[in-house]
Design a protein around this motif. Structure first.
Motif, PDB file in Angstrom:
ATOM      1  N   MET A   1     -14.501  24.284  10.492  1.00  0.00           N
ATOM      2  CA  MET A   1     -14.340  23.911   9.104  1.00  0.00           C
ATOM      3  C   MET A   1     -13.057  24.565   8.581  1.00  0.00           C
ATOM      4  O   MET A   1     -12.820  25.735   8.804  1.00  0.00           O
ATOM      5  N   ARG A   2     -12.257  23.769   7.919  1.00  0.00           N
ATOM      6  CA  ARG A   2     -11.008  24.271   7.323  1.00  0.00           C
ATOM      7  C   ARG A   2     -11.223  24.598   5.850  1.00  0.00           C
ATOM      8  O   ARG A   2     -12.120  24.067   5.220  1.00  0.00           O
ATOM      9  N   VAL A   3     -10.379  25.463   5.323  1.00  0.00           N
ATOM     10  CA  VAL A   3     -10.381  25.760   3.896  1.00  0.00           C
ATOM     11  C   VAL A   3      -9.076  25.245   3.318  1.00  0.00           C
ATOM     12  O   VAL A   3      -7.999  25.592   3.801  1.00  0.00           O
ATOM     13  N   ARG A  40     -12.203  32.764   2.688  1.00  0.00           N
ATOM     14  CA  ARG A  40     -12.042  32.440   4.115  1.00  0.00           C
ATOM     15  C   ARG A  40     -13.373  32.435   4.843  1.00  0.00           C
ATOM     16  O   ARG A  40     -13.557  31.683   5.805  1.00  0.00           O
ATOM     17  N   LYS A  43     -15.349  29.249   5.867  1.00  0.00           N
ATOM     18  CA  LYS A  43     -15.081  28.469   7.087  1.00  0.00           C
ATOM     19  C   LYS A  43     -16.318  28.387   7.973  1.00  0.00           C
ATOM     20  O   LYS A  43     -16.585  27.359   8.577  1.00  0.00           O
ATOM     21  N   THR A  44     -17.048  29.486   8.047  1.00  0.00           N
ATOM     22  CA  THR A  44     -18.204  29.531   8.940  1.00  0.00           C
ATOM     23  C   THR A  44     -19.535  29.528   8.202  1.00  0.00           C
ATOM     24  O   THR A  44     -20.574  29.363   8.836  1.00  0.00           O
ATOM     25  N   HIS A  46     -20.193  27.724   4.930  1.00  0.00           N
ATOM     26  CA  HIS A  46     -19.806  26.942   3.754  1.00  0.00           C
ATOM     27  C   HIS A  46     -20.958  26.621   2.806  1.00  0.00           C
ATOM     28  O   HIS A  46     -20.726  26.260   1.662  1.00  0.00           O
ATOM     29  N   GLU A  77     -14.800  17.675   7.127  1.00  0.00           N
ATOM     30  CA  GLU A  77     -14.920  19.019   7.697  1.00  0.00           C
ATOM     31  C   GLU A  77     -13.982  20.026   7.041  1.00  0.00           C
ATOM     32  O   GLU A  77     -13.362  20.845   7.719  1.00  0.00           O
ATOM     33  N   ALA A  78     -13.904  19.969   5.717  1.00  0.00           N
ATOM     34  CA  ALA A  78     -13.074  20.919   4.991  1.00  0.00           C
ATOM     35  C   ALA A  78     -13.831  21.437   3.771  1.00  0.00           C
ATOM     36  O   ALA A  78     -14.608  20.721   3.149  1.00  0.00           O
TER      37      ALA A  78
END
Length: 92
Positions: A1-3, A40, A43-44, A46, A77-78
């Motif tokens: 997952m992106r931020v 941050r 990301k893991t 969310h 996926e963000a």
């Protein structure tokens, strides 16, 4: 997952840093670093924030800091950071 950061969220973080730098310089860097690190962590994890007041958003409280991060989890996926508010603000 992106931020991903929106421009308003980046502006919020910059405003927080500027305000603290002018009024509480000894807290500015560590506070901004903590905010950034907590964001941050989305990301893991969310889904760790509570459901937001606005549909499709979530809110991550940054206890013991007085800030709330408003974000959304996107289908691509963000995690999209929408705003960072001071808890004393009337932002709802």
């Amino acid at each position: 997952m992106r931020v991903r950061w929106t421009v308003p969220a980046a502006d919020d973080l910059k405003s927080i840093k500027n305000y603290l730098g002018q009024n509480y310089p000894h807290l500015a860097e560590s506070t901004v670093r903590t905010i950034y690190q907590r964001i941050r962590s989305l990301k893991t994890a969310h889904q760790r924030g509570r459901p937001g007041h606005r549909s499709g958003t979530r809110e991550l409280t940054l206890t013991p800091l007085p800030y709330v991060v408003v974000y959304s989890v996107r289908a691509d996926e963000a995690v999209e950071i929408l705003h960072i508010h001071h808890g004393a603000q009337d932002w709802r």
